[in-house]
Design an enzyme around this catalytic site. Structure first.
Site, PDB file in Angstrom:
ATOM      1  N   LYS A  72       1.510  -0.919   0.255  1.00  0.00           N
ATOM      2  CA  LYS A  72      -0.054  -0.287   0.088  1.00  0.00           C
ATOM      3  C   LYS A  72       1.089   1.323  -0.056  1.00  0.00           C
ATOM      4  O   LYS A  72       2.080   1.300   0.743  1.00  0.00           O
ATOM      5  CB  LYS A  72      -0.925   0.305   1.321  1.00  0.00           C
ATOM      6  CG  LYS A  72      -2.407   0.700   0.996  1.00  0.00           C
ATOM      7  CD  LYS A  72      -2.615   1.346   2.471  1.00  0.00           C
ATOM      8  CE  LYS A  72      -4.541   1.776   2.812  1.00  0.00           C
ATOM      9  NZ  LYS A  72      -4.673   1.409   3.753  1.00  0.00           N
ATOM     10  N   SER A 147      -9.600   1.424   2.985  1.00  0.00           N
ATOM     11  CA  SER A 147      -8.708   2.525   1.953  1.00  0.00           C
ATOM     12  C   SER A 147      -7.772   1.880   1.310  1.00  0.00           C
ATOM     13  O   SER A 147      -7.087   2.173   0.332  1.00  0.00           O
ATOM     14  CB  SER A 147      -8.089   3.933   2.650  1.00  0.00           C
ATOM     15  OG  SER A 147      -7.230   3.081   3.666  1.00  0.00           O
ATOM     16  N   SER A 171     -10.309   0.000   7.034  1.00  0.00           N
ATOM     17  CA  SER A 171      -8.842  -0.063   5.718  1.00  0.00           C
ATOM     18  C   SER A 171      -8.433  -1.850   4.867  1.00  0.00           C
ATOM     19  O   SER A 171      -8.564  -1.485   3.968  1.00  0.00           O
ATOM     20  CB  SER A 171      -7.665   0.843   6.034  1.00  0.00           C
ATOM     21  OG  SER A 171      -9.003   2.472   6.090  1.00  0.00           O
TER      22      SER A 171
END
Lengths: 451, 461
Positions: A72, A147, A171
Site C-alpha cells: 500500500k 482505504s 481499511s
C-alpha cells in the site's frame, strides 16, 4: 493453487521467483490500466527476484521464497513513492524501508509495486485517490472499498501473491469484504508501524491481504513481533499460527448490535455461515456491546485529532506542497475537524470524551471476550455503491460502523468471503481478543474450507 | 518586581532522545547526525525516550529538591507549532517529571524533558537537523525573584547545579535558552523569549524593568504580552500577534507510551547523585569554617570543590581555601581552564601546598610553581628543580647576603643610620640575585642579623 501450493512450487524449483514475478507483471500490464490497483511498479523487482532465486538455490529462500507482495502506498519502501495517493506527497520518494518491508525482504518476498488507496487512508471506497479510483475486479462497476483498495483489488485480480494493507478503522477489512479476499487487522502493537505513514497513530496497524487464510497467516508470521525501540509495541518476539484446529466446542459470539443496522441481505449471508460453524460443533452465544453505536463518532473524533497532528509536517517546506492546498475534500475535512476539536477550549468537550468512550468500548469487548472466544458478524453494514455515485460524508462514514470498534478496542479482526449478494462479494468478520490472531484465523480457515 | 524563569539546557547524552543518532551536532557537517526519526520523515516512529536522558532529568530534579512523580504515567505531549526547524510540526515535551523543589529560596515549579528542534538559518533558508532530537531539560520556577541582580545570581546558581551533575552541556556553549516572565506591581505579566545567556537575561531584565516602570510612571498600562530579546541591540520587542495567539493543541503522543518512574529506581539515582552545590557551599562554611565568599568560589565547579576537599584533609583548610580563591582560580582563569580540565593531580597540588605551608618555599614561588603545574603537569619537586627554584641552603644564602651588603654599602650605611626601608631594598637585591630562589622572609631575617652584627662591631671598633 493456494498460497501454500505456490510456496511449494517456489521452494521445489518448479517455479522460479523470476517466473512468478513475470507472470504477475504480465497480468498487471494487461489489467492495471482498467483496474488502477498499482500506482507504481518496482523497477528493481526483477533484480530482487533474481537474488531470491540465488538464495533459494542456496536453501536460504526464507519463509516467502519469492512470493510477490504488493504494498500500500502509505508504507515506505526505499526508492519507491509512498505518495499516500495524495498530491501532497506526489514527489516524495522513500528514503528508508519500513520495518515490515525489511522483514519481508529478509524472508525472500519480492515487492512488486505500490498500490492505490484512498488519499492518506481517509476513505472507505477507493475513490478519493488523487490518482484516480481503483476498480473492483470481483464486482466490476462497484467500488472496491477502502482505504487499502489497490491491495485488495490486486489480490482479487491475481496481480500478486500477497499484499500489505493498513487498517485504522476498517481499511483492510472493508475492501477485503467488497473484493472477496481475506484480510486481517492485527492486534494493536503486534506489527511494527515504523515506516507506516500516519492516519490515526493510536489505531493504525499494518496487516496482510491474501487470497486465502494461509496467506494471511504466512505474512503475519513474517511481519509480526517486537521492533526494538519502537514505542508502542507489545512484548511479543514473533508469532506462529496453527490453523487446522477444530472449531468444535469453540465458544463463538454473535452480537445483536452488529446486525441491527445491517442490510438484511448481508445478515442472511452471515447467518448461513454462523449456522455452518454451529454444524461444525461450535457453541454460538449471543453477547452484547451496548455502546457500539457510539464507536463511530468516537472514532472520527480521535482519528481527526491524530491526523491533524500527523499532517503538520506537510507544511510545504520539505515536501513541496502544503497539504491543505492540494488535498482532497475528505482529507481537508478531517484536518479541519481535528484542528477544531483539539483547540484548547474544546478539548474536554470532544477529544477527552472520545477517549472515555473508547475506554468504555474496550471494556465492553473485553467483557464479551470473557464469555466467548471470538465474535462473528458482518464486516460492512451495506453493499458497495457504484463507482462515481455521490455519497454524503455521513453515508460514507456509515461503511465503517462495524469495523472501527476493533480499532478502538485494539483487538484483532479478520475477514473472509462468506458469500455474495447479487454477484457482489460479502465478507464475514471474525473478531478476537488482543493477540487472539490464532483463534480468529482458525475460525476463518474453517469458514473458508467449508465454503 | 516579580521574575520567574523557564530555563532549557541540553542534556549531555551519547544518543538523541527518540532515536540512536549521536549528539555531537556541532562537530560534524550539517545534516549528518540524522535519521528518518529525527528528521520527521513520513512514517518514522520514535523510539522510547533515551533512558540516560530521563535519568539526567530525574537527577537534576532531585538536586533541586523536587518531588519526583513516581508511579504514575507521565505522558509525552505533542506541542504543535509551525517553524522551519521543527520537522514534524510538533515538539515533544513530557508532563512534569518532578514538582515543587527549591534553590536558594526560589521555588522550582516543575521539571520537564523536551527535545531540541533543528537549527534554521533564515539567510540561506536551510535547516540543519543535527540538533533535532537532542534532549533538553526544562526547569520552570515560580516568580520568586525580585530584581535583575537577584535573577542573575539565581540563574548562575541554577547553572552551577546543572553543571554539577556532569549531565548537561556547558551553558557557555550556547546550549541554554531562557524564557523569563517579568511583571511590576500594577502591570501585566510580560514574557521575554529568545535569551541564551546569563548576561542576556540580565540585560533583558534591566531593559524590561526600565520600560515597564516608565510606562507605569506615565500612567500607561503594561499589557500582558510576549516579547523577544534582541541580543544585538540589547532590547526587547513585541512578538507578532500570530505567535501570541498560538494554541499548541497539546495531545499525548500516540506513538509513545507514558514514562513511568519507579520509586526504587529514583532512589537508586538519589543514591548515586552528587551533593548539590548550594548544599555543599553551606557545608564547606560549616565544616571548615571557610569565609562564605571562598566557599562560593570553591563550589563554583564540582571538580574544584572535589580538589579542595582532597587537599583540605592534609593542609590547613583556611590556608588552602585562600590559595584556591586567589592563586589557583587566577591561574585557571588566566589559562582559560575549567577545574575539570586541569592535568595535574590532587596529590601534586597537595605537595605544592605543603611546601608553601611548611615554609620551604615562599607563596610567590609557590605561585610560579602552580603556573608551571597547570601548564605542564609534573611533580612540584621536579618543577622546582627545573625552574631553579630549589630553596637556597643556609650557606648559599649567607654568601649572597654578604655579597649584596658588600655591593650596596650605601644602603647598609642608611640602615645603620636608622632608615628601616633600606632593609627592604637590600632584601629585594638578595632575592633578585638569587634568581627568585631566596625566601624573602629568610633573607630579611638573615640581613637584619648581619646588619645588627655590623652595628655591634661598628660600636666596638
Amino acid at each position: 493453487m493456494g498460497t501454500l501450493g505456490k510456496l511449494q512450487a517456489l521452494r521445489s524449483g518448479e517455479l522460479s521467483a523470476v517466473e512468478n514475478l513475470e507472470r504477475f507483471l504480465e497480468r498487471i500490464e494487461k489489467m492495471n490500466r482498467e483496474l488502477n490497483a498499482f500506482l507504481q511498479l518496482n523497477p528493481r523487482a526483477r533484480e530482487e527476484a533474481e537474488e531470491v532465486d540465488r538464495r533459494i538455490g542456496r536453501g536460504e529462500g526464507g519463509r516467502l521464497s519469492g512470493l510477490v507482495v504488493a504494498v500500500k502506498s502509505n508504507i515506505n519502501v526505499l526508492g519507491l513513492r509512498a505518495t499516500c495517493a495524495s498530491r501532497t506527497l506526489e514527489d516524495y520518494v522513500s528514503t528508508y524501508d519500513a520495518e515490515v518491508i525489511t522483514r519481508i525482504r529478509r524472508e525472500g518476498g519480492v515487492v512488486v509495486g505500490m498500490t492505490n488507496m484512498d488519499e492518506f487512508a481517509c476513505g472507505s471506497s477507493g475513490e478519493s485517490s488523487a490518482f484516480g479510483p481503483t476498480g473492483n475486479p470481483s464486482a466490476p462497476g462497484y467500488i472496491p472499498g477502502g482505504s487499502s483498495s489497490g491491495s485488495a483489488a490486486a489480490v482479487a485480480a491475481g496481480l500478486c501473491d500477497l499484499a500489505l494493507g493498513t487498517d485504522t478503522g476498517g481499511s483492510i477489512r472493508n475492501p477485503a469484504s467488497h473484493c472477496g479476499v481475506a484480510g486481517l487487522k492485527p492486534t494493536y502493537g503486534l506489527v511494527p508501524r515504523h515506516g507506516l505513514i500516519d492516519l490515526g497513530m493510536s489505531l493504525d496497524q499494518i496487516g496482510p491481504l491474501a487470497p486465502d487464510v494461509h496467506g494471511l497467516s504466512l505474512l503475519m508470521e513474517c511481519i509480526a513481533g517486537k521492533n526494538p525501540g519502537e514505542g508502542m509495541m507489545l512484548e511479543v518476539e514473533r508469532v506462529s499460527y496453527e490453523l487446522e484446529g477444530d472449531v468444535g466446542g469453540m465458544r463463538i459470539g454473535v452480537c445483536p448490535q452488529f446486525s441491527f443496522l445491517t442490510d438484511p441481505r448481508i445478515n442472511e449471508v452471515v447467518e448461513r455461515k454462523v449456522e455452518r460453524l454451529r454444524e461444525l460443533g461450535a457453541e454460538v452465544e449471543e453477547v452484547s456491546i451496548p455502546h457500539l453505536e457510539h464507536a463511530l463518532s468516537a472514532y472520527y473524533l480521535i482519528v481527526s485529532v491524530e491526523f491533524f497532528s500527523a499532517t503538520r509536517r506537510y507544511d510545504g517546506r520539505k515536501y513541496g506542497k502544503r497539504i491543505e492546498e492540494v488535498c482532497g475534500e475528505e482529507v481537508l475535512r478531517r484536518i479541519a475537524m481535528g484542528s477544531y476539536i483539539s483547540r484548547k477550549e474544546y478539548r474536554g468537550k470532544y477529544y477527552q470524551r472520545a477517549l472515555q468512550l473508547r475506554t468504555l468500548i474496550r471494556k465492553e469487548f473485553s467483557s464479551a471476550f470473557r464469555r466467548v472466544e471470538v465474535l462473528v458478524g458482518p464486516t460492512v453494514p451495506k453493499l458497495p455503491h457504484r463507482l462515481g455515485q455521490k455519497l454524503s460524508p455521513l453515508e460514507m462514514y456509515a461503511y465503517d460502523y462495524l469495523t472501527v470498534p476493533a480499532n478502538l478496542a485494539g483487538i484483532c479482526a479478520g475477514v473472509v468471503k462468506a458469500g455474495e449478494v447479487g454477484g457482489i462479494p460479502v465478507g464475514i468478520q471474525v473478531q478476537g481478543p488482543p493477540l487472539g490472531e490464532e483463534k480468529i484465523l482458525r475460525v476463518m480457515r474453517a469458514l473458508e474450507a467449508g465454503a | 518586581m516579580k521574575i520567574g524563569f523557564e530555563v532549557h539546557l541540553q542534556l549531555r547524552t551519547e544518543r538523541k532522545l527518540y532515536c540512536d543518532c549521536p549528539t555531537n551536532y556541532a562537530e560534524v557537517p550539517p545534516n549528518t547526525n540524522v535519521c528518518p526519526i529525527c528528521t520527521g520523515m513520513p512514517g518514522a516512529k520514535p523510539m522510547r525516550p533515551n533512558r540516560a536522558a530521563v535519568e539526567a532529568a530525574v537527577e537534576i530534579s532531585l538536586m533541586l529538591g523536587c518531588r519526583v512523580q513516581t508511579g504514575k504515567p507521565l505522558y509525552i505531549q505533542r506541542k504543535h507549532y509551525d517553524y522551519p526547524d521543527l520537522p514534524s510540526g510538533y515538539q515533544r515535551t513530557s508532563l512534569p517529571l518532578a514538582l515543587e523543589g527549591s534553590l536558594e529560596g526560589v521555588r522550582i515549579r516543575e521539571v520537564h524533558l523536551e527535545e531540541d528542534p533543528g537549527q534554521y538559518d533564515p539567510v540561506s533558508g536551510s535547516v540543519d537537523f543535527n540538533r533535532s532530537g537532542i534532549p533538553l531539560v526544562e526547569i520552570v520556577t515560580e516568580p520568586d525573584l525580585r530584581s535583575p541582580e537577584e535573577a542573575r545570581r539565581f540563574l548562575r546558581s541554577l547553572i552551577r547545579v546543572l553543571e554539577y551533575t556532569g549531565k548537561v552541556r556547558p551553558e557557555a556553549g550556547g546550549a541554554m535558552r531562557v524564557d523569563v516572565n517579568v511583571s511590576l506591581e500594577g502591570g501585566g505579566r510580560v514574557e521575554v523569549k529568545n535569551i541564551n545567556s546569563v548576561k542576556g537575561t540580565y540585560r533583558a531584565l534591566k531593559f524590561e524593568l526600565q520600560r515597564q516602570a516608565e510606562r507605569l510612571r506615565r500612567g500607561e498600562r503594561v499589557s500582558r504580552e510576549t516579547r523577544a530579546y534582541l541580543e544585538s541591540q540589547m532590547i526587547t520587542v513585541p512578538m507578532r500577534t500570530k505567535e501570541l495567539e498560538e494554541d499548541y493543541r497539546y495531545i499525548p503522543d500516540p506513538d509513545l507510551p507514558p514514562v513511568l518512574l519507579e520509586e526504587e529506581w529514583v532512589e537508586e539515582v538519589r543514591g548515586r547523585m552528587v551533593e548539590p552545590p548550594h548544599l555543599r557551599e553551606r557545608r564547606l562554611v560549616e565544616k571548615y569554617g571557610l569565609p562564605p565568599a571562598s566557599a562560593r568560589v570553591i563550589t563554583g565547579e564540582r571538580e574544584l570543590a572535589d580538589l579542595f576537599e582532597r587537599v583540605a584533609r592534609e593542609v590547613n583548610p583556611l590556608f588552602a581555601a585562600d590559595w584556591f580563591r586567589t592563586k589557583l582560580k587566577k591561574v585557571l582563569n588566566y589559562m582559560g581552564l575549567r577545574a575539570g580540565e586541569v592535568g595535574f593531580s590532587a596529590e601534586q597540588l597537595l605537595s605544592l601546598l605543603k611546601m608553601v605551608e611548611g615554609g620551604r618555599i615562599s607563596p610567590e614561588q609557590g605561585e610560579l610553581v602552580l603556573r608551571e603545574l597547570a601548564r605542564e603537569p609534573a611533580d612540584p619537586e621536579e618543577i622546582l628543580l627545573r625552574m631553579g627554584l630549589l630553596p637556597l641552603g643556609r650557606g648559599e644564602l649567607e654568601e649572597l647576603v654578604e655579597r649584596v651588603m658588600e655591593e650596596n654599602r650605601e644602603a647598609v650605611r642608611d640602615y645603620l643610620a636608622g632608615r628601616e626601608e633600606a632593609l627592604n631594598f637590600l632584601t629585594g637585591r638578595v632575592v633578585r640575585a638569587s634568581g627568585g630562589r631566596a625566601n624573602p622572609r629568610e633573607a630579611v631575617g638573615l640581613l637584619r642579623e648581619k646588619l645588627e652584627e655590623l652595628r655591634g662591631k661598628g660600636q666596638t671598633s
